[in-house]
Enzyme design. Structure first.
Site, mmCIF file in Angstrom:
data_model
loop_
_atom_site.group_PDB
_atom_site.id
_atom_site.type_symbol
_atom_site.label_atom_id
_atom_site.label_comp_id
_atom_site.label_asym_id
_atom_site.label_seq_id
_atom_site.Cartn_x
_atom_site.Cartn_y
_atom_site.Cartn_z
ATOM 1 C CG HIS A 1 38.450 30.708 59.720
ATOM 2 N ND1 HIS A 1 37.371 31.559 59.691
ATOM 3 C CD2 HIS A 1 39.544 31.491 59.563
ATOM 4 C CE1 HIS A 1 37.803 32.801 59.527
ATOM 5 N NE2 HIS A 1 39.113 32.785 59.449
ATOM 6 C CG ASP B 1 34.320 30.221 60.449
ATOM 7 O OD1 ASP B 1 34.989 29.661 61.343
ATOM 8 O OD2 ASP B 1 34.754 31.127 59.717
ATOM 9 N N GLY C 1 42.652 39.012 59.252
ATOM 10 C CA GLY C 1 42.985 39.519 60.593
ATOM 11 C C GLY C 1 41.749 39.985 61.351
ATOM 12 C CB SER D 1 39.099 35.803 60.797
ATOM 13 O OG SER D 1 38.976 35.754 59.419
ATOM 14 N N GLY D 2 36.834 36.203 63.080
ATOM 15 C CA GLY D 2 36.467 35.896 64.464
ATOM 16 C C GLY D 2 35.890 37.097 65.180
HETATM 17 C C1 4AZ Z 1 40.337 36.591 56.231
HETATM 18 O O1 4AZ Z 1 41.200 36.189 55.489
HETATM 19 C C2 4AZ Z 1 39.192 37.340 55.639
HETATM 20 N N1 4AZ Z 1 36.243 40.337 52.992
HETATM 21 C C3 4AZ Z 1 38.150 37.729 56.456
HETATM 22 C C4 4AZ Z 1 37.100 38.435 55.910
HETATM 23 C C5 4AZ Z 1 37.085 38.725 54.583
HETATM 24 C C6 4AZ Z 1 38.110 38.361 53.768
HETATM 25 C C7 4AZ Z 1 39.174 37.651 54.304
HETATM 26 C C8 4AZ Z 1 35.904 39.500 54.027
HETATM 27 O O2 4AZ Z 1 40.365 36.409 57.467
#
Ligand code: 4AZ
Length: 867
Positions: free
Chosen positions: A668, A723, A815, A817-818
């Protein structure tokens, strides 16, 4: 009775005849009084078989006493001789065997003043004074019969101010049986001083405070290279640096004993900091560095013993109590580590702690906090708040630890309040007074110092110590919602005592109330496991991972009776079994039945393929900082963590390093948006070895362009299923202390519910908040998939896993993520369990985060990267 005796004799004889000779000899002697077995003396009569009446005894004795006496006497002489020879051998070989003993010590020459020339051991002044001191020491030794005869050599190693302190070592060669007497005589400080004052023939030296302590026998080893001795004097207002030889390009020497004598001006103290420290990993016989608050390596004046690797963020600052310090490095035959870089400077010796503290609140710390406090300190803080209030002291960080000292005795360094002593390493605690005054005393003895404490004092209303909050029995205030929420927020768990459980909660055996849906989730939520007891399978049956009960006999029968493979997953180390979805497949296509056999240090596959490609999942620094600012990571703590930047936007997503040229991240992150084509690899830059987003040019950082991005084609941008993405770097990275790959789990790798796992990233530190500058870390737990599906509105697919803390407050966020979700497996090796994917907000109660399950996508990773 007698008949009985004679009858037995007869029996014995019969037995003797049938015995082999040594036993026979013994028995002949035993019965020698009444029976002689030598046939030639029997006049042809088999005397031994005669049944002797008691009256005949005399007659028999009369015939043989001389021989008997001769035999017995011979025997006694033989035994005595053996004893004497044995004793002589023992005495000569063991009791008299000489042992070498070395003592390190110092003494004070009270009628001399220190001059600069005494610092230089080749100056004539040093020579003259050391000759006199040596002579005096020898005189002292000669007057003591337990010391004098065994003295071999004394060497004066240094002088320092006060009037003049002389440092020396003395060597003795003493028979083993006299060694203890020598130890006692050398330890008897009083007798040594008296000897000097009253008996010395050397009138010009007045000597006081003579002390000597046995040297560490492991250091005396004469085979060590002693040529690496250095002497440094601090320069006013300047830092002086020194390193181990060859640092950082080549390792320090093996089999060496190196010393650095550090000095400062009179009436100063020394602050020494190890900026980089990388010495052989600690073990009984490993290389080590020791710092002394003296110029003699005396154990009672040691400040610290260090080995292993410390991250740069670890506070390794030590203070002396005088103007001298000694640093020693002792190395063995192995180990090729870079060593250390250290720097020191001088500080004026002034009163640095204690005093009167007044007002509503305030803070105070041990001297030089967070550096290690100096030895020989006594500080008293008299705290006073307005007379209508009471006062309490809260210790936010408390490290007054000395190995081997129990917390309840505090015999060395301690904090004392109202006659109670505190020491050791303690979580936050509060000490309250029932009036407006409190006295805090801190004492450090002459050896081994620690970081100390950081404390605050607060005034409070005696009728309401925690306004608007709950008061723990420890005096700490916590938010009211934390009372009876199933989690111990007070360190003594007093917030979870005497609770009435609501209808959504059940009562654990230990009295705690826990949410009902935590019952039977394979996690010990109560702490006494009582939430998991009622869910046991009947006797002689086995409980599958997903809760199903099967017959014990069905376990390890080669059939997946559970339906999730859990009955066939762990059937004995390295046992080859038919391959199934849940068995680990070796490269030679044979399968083994063992949970998570990869890189666990044991050869499970016959071709050893389970232990190959295991150069991953480890970190370079062996020590962890104890003082962490919130959840800041250490430098090098997560070497696989990558920060992915987009031109003009800075950090956007996290990723994990899985080889020297491949990264793993979330699909994503690379979804195009109307204004930015995130799928364009040329937009992205990977930062490896990064710690602080404000310091991307740090020498430890490796910056790489991205060659291509491969997102999983099954990725669903609505459900976030699949993902996952892999990114190839333009150029490979170099593995260093701060850059290294994480291990990828096999498709069969199990991360069970309840397992603690780490998530890291520079994402937002609160929902909707700003990203972190320093890499953050959080410890969270794997949550049962079924329960998670309930909590996250049935949005979980098999490619997802749920990890979090259900009370909320700890989570990944935007932030992150990944980025990596890593689990510590056997041998302390870390495996990538998940990739940060999505969540219902951040850190909300009962809303764990969703992560991409890496194990189920293991084959996809292999197909696309070859790894
Ligand atoms: C995001 O928006 C995100 N609480 C990643 C992880 C989580 C929430 C949002 C887990 O990248």
């Amino acid at each position: 009775m007698d008949n009985m005796k004679n009858y037995r004799l007869h029996e014995e004889r019969k037995m003797n005849d049938s015995l082999p000779s040594p036993s026979r000899k013994m028995n002949a002697l035993d019965s020698g009084l009444k029976y002689n077995s030598r046939k030639e003396d029997m006049n042809g009569v088999e005397e031994g078989v005669e049944f002797l009446p008691t009256m005949n005894a005399k007659k028999v004795e009369k015939r043989g006493p001389k021989r008997w006496v001769v035999v017995t006497a011979g025997l006694i002489v033989f035994v005595l001789l053996s004893l004497i020879v044995g004793l002589l051998v023992w005495h000569l070989k063991y009791r008299r065997a000489p042992v070498q003993k070395v003592y390190n010590g110092h003494l004070v020459v009270t009628n001399f003043d220190f001059i600069d020339a005494y610092e230089n051991s080749s100056s004539p002044e040093f020579y003259m004074l050391s000759k006199k001191v040596k002579q005096t020491i020898e005189e002292i030794y000669q007057t003591n019969p337990h010391i004098g005869p065994y003295h071999k050599e004394t060497v004066i190693t240094a002088f320092s101010e006060g009037s003049v302190i002389a440092y020396y070592w003395s060597e003795f060669v003493v028979p083993a049986y006299k060694a203890e007497a020598l130890d006692n005589a050398m330890a008897d400080k009083q007798s040594l001083i008296q000897t000097v004052t009253y008996r010395s023939r050397n009138p010009i030296l007045k000597i006081d405070s003579v002390v000597a302590f046995p040297a560490d026998p492991s250091i005396i080893e004469s085979s060590r290279d002693n040529s690496c001795n250095f002497a440094l004097h601090a320069k006013e207002g300047e830092l002086t640096s020194f390193t181990t030889q060859g640092f950082p390009n080549s390792p320090y020497p093996n089999n060496a004993h190196c010393t650095w004598v550090l000095r400062a001006d009179a009436n100063s103290i020394i602050s020494l900091t190890f900026k980089t420290f990388d010495v052989e990993q600690c073990s009984d016989k490993s290389d080590f560095v020791k710092v002394y608050n003296s110029l003699s390596p005396m154990e009672p004046h040691a400040l610290v013993k260090l080995c292993g690797r410390y991250p740069p963020s670890y506070n390794l600052t030590f203070l002396s109590s005088q103007n001298v310090m000694l640093v020693t490095l002792v190395t063995n035959a192995e180990g090729r580590n870079p060593g250390f870089k250290a720097e020191f400077f001088q500080l004026p010796k002034t009163k640095i702690c204690g005093g009167t503290l007044q007002g509503e609140s305030g803070t105070f710390t041990t001297p030089y906090y967070p550096a290690h406090y100096p030895p020989n300190m006594d500080c008293v803080w008299d705290i006073e708040v307005p007379s209508t209030k009471n006062v309490k002291v809260r210790f936010n960080l408390f490290y007054v630890l000395e190995l081997g000292i129990p917390m309840n005795s505090c015999t060395k360094d301690y904090v004392e309040i109202s006659n109670t002593k505190y020491c050791g390493e303690r979580p936050q605690f509060v000490v309250a007074s029932n009036n407006n005054k409190i006295r805090v005393r801190f004492h450090s003895d002459q050896s081994y110092t620690d970081t100390g404490f950081s404390a605050e004092f607060l005034s409070y209303d005696s009728s309401d110590p925690c306004p608007g909050k709950f008061t723990c029995n420890t005096g700490r205030c916590i938010n009211k919602e934390m009372r009876c929420d199933g989690w111990a927020d007070c360190t003594d768990a007093s917030d979870e005592r005497s609770c009435n459980c609501t209808k959504d909660q059940f009562r654990c055996n230990n009295g705690w109330c826990k949410p009902r849906f935590w019952l039977c989730d394979a996690v010990d939520d109560c702490g006494d496991n009582s939430d998991e007891l009622q869910c046991k399978c009947p006797d002689k049956s086995f409980k599958c991972s997903k809760g199903k009960c099967i017959l014990e006999t069905q376990k390890c029968d080669g059939q997946d009776d559970c339906g999730d493979g859990s009955d066939e997953g762990d059937c004995g180390k390295g046992k080859s079994v038919p391959c199934e979805d849940y068995t680990y497949k070796c490269r030679n296509s044979l399968c083994v039945s063992k949970t998570n056999p990869e890189c666990d240090g044991e050869k499970d596959c016959t071709d050893n393929s389970d232990e190959e490609n295991c150069n991953c999942g480890t970190r370079s620094y062996s020590k962890k900082s104890r003082i962490v600012g919130g959840l800041n990571s250490e430098v090098g703590e997560w070497p696989w963590q990558v920060s992915l930047h987009v031109e003009g936007h800075g950090h956007v997503c996290g990723a994990s390093l899985i080889s020297n040229k491949w990264l793993l991240s979330a699909a994503h992150c690379f979804q195009d948006e109307p204004r930015i084509r995130y799928s364009d690899s040329s937009l992205w830059t990977a930062f490896l070895g990064l710690h602080d987003q404000n310091d991307p040019d740090n020498e430890k950082v490796q910056k790489r362009r991205i060659k291509r991005i491969i997102s999983n084609t099954m990725f669903n941008d609505y459900t976030y299923d699949y993902d996952i993405a892999v990114l190839e770097l333009q150029d490979p990275v170099e593995f260093t202390n701060t850059v290294g790959p994480i291990c990828l789990p096999d498709a069969t790798h199990d991360f069970p519910a309840g397992k603690a796992i780490w998530v890291t990233g520079w994402g937002a530190t609160s929902e909707g908040g700003a990203g972190a500058k320093i890499l953050q870390k959080a410890e969270i737990r794997v949550i049962n998939q079924t329960m998670c599906n309930t909590l996250l509105d049935n949005q979980m697919t098999p490619r997802m896993m749920c990890v979090g803390v259900l009370t909320g407050g700890i989570d990944a966020c935007q932030g992150d993520s990944g980025g990596p979700l890593v689990s510590v497996e056997s041998n302390n090796r870390m495996f990538l369990a998940g990739v940060v994917s999505w969540g219902d907000g951040c850190a909300r109660r009962n809303k764990p985060g969703a992560y991409t399950r890496v194990s189920v996508l293991r084959d996809w990773i292999k197909q696309n990267t070859g790894i």
